[in-house]
Design a protein around this motif. Structure first.
Motif, PDB file in Angstrom:
ATOM      1  N   ASN A 189       0.818  -1.215   0.000  1.00  0.00           N
ATOM      2  CA  ASN A 189       0.000   0.000   0.000  1.00  0.00           C
ATOM      3  C   ASN A 189       0.848   1.261   0.000  1.00  0.00           C
ATOM      4  O   ASN A 189       0.927   1.986   0.991  1.00  0.00           O
ATOM      5  N   ASP A 228      -6.161  -4.749  -3.326  1.00  0.00           N
ATOM      6  CA  ASP A 228      -7.202  -4.450  -2.346  1.00  0.00           C
ATOM      7  C   ASP A 228      -8.040  -5.679  -2.022  1.00  0.00           C
ATOM      8  O   ASP A 228      -8.590  -6.313  -2.931  1.00  0.00           O
ATOM      9  N   SER A 229      -8.119  -5.985  -0.773  1.00  0.00           N
ATOM     10  CA  SER A 229      -9.070  -6.953  -0.233  1.00  0.00           C
ATOM     11  C   SER A 229      -8.873  -6.958   1.279  1.00  0.00           C
ATOM     12  O   SER A 229      -7.735  -7.052   1.753  1.00  0.00           O
ATOM     13  N   ILE A 230      -9.935  -6.823   2.011  1.00  0.00           N
ATOM     14  CA  ILE A 230      -9.809  -6.758   3.472  1.00  0.00           C
ATOM     15  C   ILE A 230      -9.607  -8.167   4.022  1.00  0.00           C
ATOM     16  O   ILE A 230     -10.416  -9.064   3.770  1.00  0.00           O
ATOM     17  N   LYS A 293      -7.423   4.519  -3.333  1.00  0.00           N
ATOM     18  CA  LYS A 293      -7.509   3.442  -2.351  1.00  0.00           C
ATOM     19  C   LYS A 293      -6.761   3.797  -1.057  1.00  0.00           C
ATOM     20  O   LYS A 293      -7.264   3.619   0.049  1.00  0.00           O
ATOM     21  N   LEU A 297      -9.667   4.359   1.489  1.00  0.00           N
ATOM     22  CA  LEU A 297      -9.813   3.128   2.289  1.00  0.00           C
ATOM     23  C   LEU A 297      -8.798   3.098   3.438  1.00  0.00           C
ATOM     24  O   LEU A 297      -9.158   3.054   4.615  1.00  0.00           O
ATOM     25  N   ASN A 298      -7.514   3.131   3.090  1.00  0.00           N
ATOM     26  CA  ASN A 298      -6.513   2.967   4.140  1.00  0.00           C
ATOM     27  C   ASN A 298      -6.494   4.170   5.088  1.00  0.00           C
ATOM     28  O   ASN A 298      -6.279   4.009   6.298  1.00  0.00           O
ATOM     29  N   HIS A 301      -9.271   3.619   7.437  1.00  0.00           N
ATOM     30  CA  HIS A 301      -8.911   2.519   8.338  1.00  0.00           C
ATOM     31  C   HIS A 301      -8.036   3.014   9.487  1.00  0.00           C
ATOM     32  O   HIS A 301      -8.280   2.695  10.649  1.00  0.00           O
ATOM     33  N   HIS A 366     -12.451  -7.508  11.620  1.00  0.00           N
ATOM     34  CA  HIS A 366     -11.165  -6.881  11.288  1.00  0.00           C
ATOM     35  C   HIS A 366     -10.742  -6.019  12.471  1.00  0.00           C
ATOM     36  O   HIS A 366     -11.341  -4.984  12.761  1.00  0.00           O
ATOM     37  N   ILE A 371      -4.801  -3.044  12.375  1.00  0.00           N
ATOM     38  CA  ILE A 371      -4.601  -1.901  11.470  1.00  0.00           C
ATOM     39  C   ILE A 371      -3.638  -0.889  12.105  1.00  0.00           C
ATOM     40  O   ILE A 371      -2.900  -0.200  11.403  1.00  0.00           O
ATOM     41  N   LYS A 378       2.623   4.000   7.937  1.00  0.00           N
ATOM     42  CA  LYS A 378       1.323   4.177   7.282  1.00  0.00           C
ATOM     43  C   LYS A 378       0.826   5.617   7.339  1.00  0.00           C
ATOM     44  O   LYS A 378       0.295   6.142   6.355  1.00  0.00           O
ATOM     45  N   ARG A 382      -0.830   7.668   4.190  1.00  0.00           N
ATOM     46  CA  ARG A 382      -2.292   7.556   4.147  1.00  0.00           C
ATOM     47  C   ARG A 382      -2.992   8.839   4.561  1.00  0.00           C
ATOM     48  O   ARG A 382      -4.093   9.124   4.110  1.00  0.00           O
TER      49      ARG A 382
END
Ligand code: CS2
Length: 490
Positions: A189, A228-230, A293, A297-298, A301, A366, A371, A378, A382
């Motif tokens: 990512n 991408d896939s959780i 993404k 998304l991240n 998160h 999750h 995370i 990150k 992000r």
């Protein structure tokens, strides 16, 4: 793991219940065309599944799974002939046996076998999931010459520890043998992951063999990708479920949501698979997909992780079921959206709505604590990148600021309570945490650490926004600070 049950293996596969979906190819009759570095749960739920689909069409793309450190994967999967169960969890759960990992190697104890694999003429592609820290980059994106792995690899390049060192060695040996280079498609990512890894490898090679560095740099070998896939971590509940529903014991199944996306940069270089048969989307605009993404998304998160944990919540599902955090997520996306240009075929409004549905998938447990790992790697890409860009446009982004301040406070609280942080910079973060006084100065301390943030994060307007958010968070707690941030948007 259950004792005494029948173990998943090629020989036992026919004994599994009809519930288990079998491979549409003969695992004994495929050849290895890919070496994957970092075969953790994400790889096995994502790229290994893509190659598993591809093998039904073309037997040349099985995978050699190379662990850079831990022997755990090999220990779990060797007795199972490399087979494992992927649970795809949505309204209905599918249980599929994945057979694409035809070889498992643990690099530190199998140097020669890894070199043999990398110099096999049938090997065409390297993929990797080594997380952000595996790129060994400084905060400004250059190869980090102070990273322990890089120091060690430069001193002993024939026995590498890092992905960068392995790519170099593989390229060097292939060139000496007159073999074509392999392509490299990193799957972490990071925006421009192919460009970043490529520059790091060339920079590394330059210090050892300038001629080889020119050769590597002269070819277009690094493909950027967006994945991408959780994928929640494996737990005992999953192991139990797999055993009871399939009749076979799997030491290490993996699980993910049904949504899965892999976008790869269009390129004519090297020998590439029929990507479409692997379910992969090819585009000239990977950066736009990655940005959307990573930032939506991240970014969300990480915000949910730091603010949700501060509110005593445990999972993304719980966090998104909390009206305040759901509103903060929507607001964070409002702050970020003006910075994004939608790639062709992607409607950002639909993307956001889909994301919220994915976060609210009740069967995906999750954990926010998962995370929250590796925040130093990150948060800059992000969240901070979006805050800096917003501030440069003369606008404010209080929810982004609160999310970053939430990470700082998370580090401070961990240090105070003596809780270990999972982060490559844990020692530094702990030092910042122990020095913290709960005042705006704590923010400066984090911001001025050049191993975490680059110069742009030190813009006065960024610092001021973070100070306000941090002080609010420490004095009034997460819920009140979110209310405040929501009311002060633009
Ligand atoms: C998550 C990601 O753990 C994390 O930091 O944000 O792993 C996320 O679930 C994946 O990128 C989804 O594709």
């Amino acid at each position: 793991m259950r004792d005494g049950g029948l173990r998943l293996s090629l020989a036992n596969l026919p004994l599994a219940s009809a519930r288990l979906e079998r491979p549409a190819y003969d695992p004994r009759a495929v050849q290895i065309g890919v070496a994957h570095f970092g075969p953790g749960a994400f790889h096995r739920a994502h790229q290994a599944f893509a190659f598993h689909q591809l093998l039904a069409e073309d037997p040349r793309w099985a995978v050699s799974a190379v662990s850079l450190r831990s022997p755990d994967l090999q220990a779990a999967l060797d007795p199972q002939d490399g087979l494992y169960v992927l649970a795809q969890r949505d309204a209905e759960t599918r249980l599929m046996v994945i057979a694409s990992l035809r070889e498992r190697l643990t690099a530190p104890r199998a140097y020669e076998a890894v070199v043999r694999r990398l110099t096999d003429p049938g090997l065409k592609l390297i993929t990797s999931t080594v997380t952000e820290k595996g790129y060994c980059l400084t905060a400004s994106g250059a190869l980090d010459l102070e990273r322990a792995e890089i120091i060690a690899d430069l001193a002993c390049p024939e026995r590498p520890a890092s992905l960068i060192g392995w790519i170099y060695l593989g390229m060097k040996r292939r060139r000496a043998l007159g073999l074509a280079p392999f392509l490299i498609a990193p799957c972490d990512n990071l925006s421009d992951n192919g460009g970043k890894l490529g520059r790091a490898v060339v920079d590394y090679a330059r210090r050892l063999d300038p001629d080889l560095a020119d050769w590597i740099g002269g070819e277009s070998l690094f493909l950027s990708t967006m994945v991408d896939s959780i994928t929640p971590a494996t737990d005992d509940a999953l192991r139990e479920r797999v055993a009871s529903e399939t009749g076979l014991v799997d030491a290490w199944p993996v699980q993910r949501e049904a949504f899965v996306q892999w976008v790869v940069e269009k390129s004519d270089a090297g020998q590439q698979p029929d990507w479409a048969a692997a379910g992969v989307q090819i585009t000239t605009d990977v950066p736009a997909f990655e940005r959307a993404k990573l930032r939506l998304l991240n970014g969300a998160h990480s915000m949910l992780a730091y603010l949700g944990l501060a509110m005593g919540l445990e999972t993304v599902y719980q966090a998104c079921g909390t009206p305040l955090l759901a509103a903060a997520t929507g607001r964070l996306w409002d702050e970020v959206s003006p910075l994004l240009s939608a790639p062709a075929g992607l409607d950002l409004a639909v993307y956001r709505a889909d994301l919220m549905n994915r976060f609210r998938n009740p069967v995906i447990v999750h954990r926010l604590s998962q995370i929250a790992w590796d925040g130093s790697q990150k948060v800059p890409v992000r969240l901070m990148a979006s805050l800096v860009e917003t501030v440069r446009r003369g606008q404010s982004a209080p929810v982004l600021a609160l999310a970053i301040a939430g990470w700082m406070l998370f580090c401070v609280e961990a240090a105070r309570r003596g809780r270990a942080l999972t982060d490559p910079l844990a020692a530094r973060l702990q030092a910042h945490g122990l020095a913290a006084t709960g005042s705006a100065r704590d923010v400066d301390d984090f911001l001025h650490d050049p191993t975490i943030f680059s110069d742009e994060a030190r813009l006065p307007a960024v610092r001021d926004a973070l100070r306000t958010a941090y002080v609010d968070l420490t004095r009034r707690g997460a819920a009140a600070a979110i209310v405040q941030a929501l009311s002060s948007f633009h």
